[in-house]
Scaffold this motif. Structure first.
Motif, PDB file in Angstrom:
ATOM      1  N   ARG A 111      47.632  -1.936  38.649  1.00 42.34           N
ATOM      2  CA  ARG A 111      46.664  -2.745  39.393  1.00 42.34           C
ATOM      3  C   ARG A 111      45.532  -1.872  39.916  1.00 42.34           C
ATOM      4  N   SER A 151      43.379  -0.594  36.977  1.00 41.45           N
ATOM      5  CA  SER A 151      42.585  -1.649  36.333  1.00 41.45           C
ATOM      6  C   SER A 151      41.425  -2.063  37.235  1.00 41.45           C
ATOM      7  N   ARG A 152      41.637  -2.051  38.535  1.00 41.13           N
ATOM      8  CA  ARG A 152      40.531  -2.346  39.463  1.00 41.13           C
ATOM      9  C   ARG A 152      39.468  -1.261  39.402  1.00 41.13           C
ATOM     10  N   SER A 169      37.511  -1.771  36.233  1.00 43.38           N
ATOM     11  CA  SER A 169      36.581  -2.896  36.399  1.00 43.38           C
ATOM     12  C   SER A 169      35.367  -2.478  37.222  1.00 43.38           C
ATOM     13  N   THR A 199      38.692  -6.288  31.206  1.00 38.22           N
ATOM     14  CA  THR A 199      39.254  -5.690  32.422  1.00 38.22           C
ATOM     15  C   THR A 199      39.403  -6.715  33.541  1.00 38.22           C
ATOM     16  N   SER A 222      43.017  -7.113  35.065  1.00 43.08           N
ATOM     17  CA  SER A 222      43.225  -6.859  36.497  1.00 43.08           C
ATOM     18  C   SER A 222      43.969  -8.011  37.160  1.00 43.08           C
TER      19      SER A 222
END
Length: 179
Positions: free
Chosen positions: A37, A40-41, A44, A165, A169
């Motif tokens: 998490r 992936s944030r 992004s 993404t 996310s």
């Protein structure tokens, strides 16, 4: 108890007992959802902060007409919905892995030679490392392209990576949330 009875009991007792339990299957690799998490944030955020070097491309929405050449996308059939993720996340993680590998291959291709994005590559590599315990998809070299098309292809790749993404996310956010 006579010796004959004792002998019969010793010989017959194993037949009366239930068979030994089969060895437990090896546990599936555990995914560090919280780390996925977070990464992936970060990915992004990095994609969203990239500035388009060619201002004329900022207003353009590019698309490919050949659906066979589309990059991996997270689809409904990939079982990334919350109810399926709670019970079996293998198919979803394979699709995410396939997409991450695709974008990693693109970033190391000739398309980004003149505009390397090392922070984005590092974030992708770290996330790939977390998800790769579910298998490594084959790498597909990206075919060389004409230099004049690189800015257009970069724009298209980064737009699609941003969409990928965003969905990825959401998957990791759901899976990392305490239940």
């Amino acid at each position: 108890m006579g010796p004959l009875r004792r002998l019969l009991l010793c010989l017959c007792l194993p037949a009366l007992l239930p068979p030994p339990a089969a060895p437990a299957p090896a546990p599936a690799p555990r995914t560090d959802w919280a780390a996925c998490r977070s990464l992936s944030r970060e990915l992004s955020r990095l994609v969203a902060t990239l500035k388009e070097p060619h201002r004329v491309l900022e207003e353009m929405h590019l698309s490919e007409e050949d659906p066979e050449n589309w990059p991996p996308r997270i689809r409904c059939s990939d079982a990334c919905d919350p109810s399926t993720l709670d019970t079996n996340n293998t198919r979803c993680l394979r699709r995410i892995l396939q997409g991450l590998q695709h974008y990693r291959d693109l970033l190391s291709s000739d398309i980004f030679t003149a505009r390397p994005l090392p922070r984005l590559e590092t974030a992708l590599d770290r996330l790939l490392g977390l998800v790769q315990e579910h298998g490594r998809p084959p790498q597909h070299p990206v075919a060389p392209s004409e230099a004049w098309a690189h800015p257009l292809l970069q724009r298209l790749a980064l737009q699609r990576l941003q969409s990928f993404t965003a969905i990825m996310s959401r998957v990791f956010t759901h899976s990392a949330s305490p239940r």
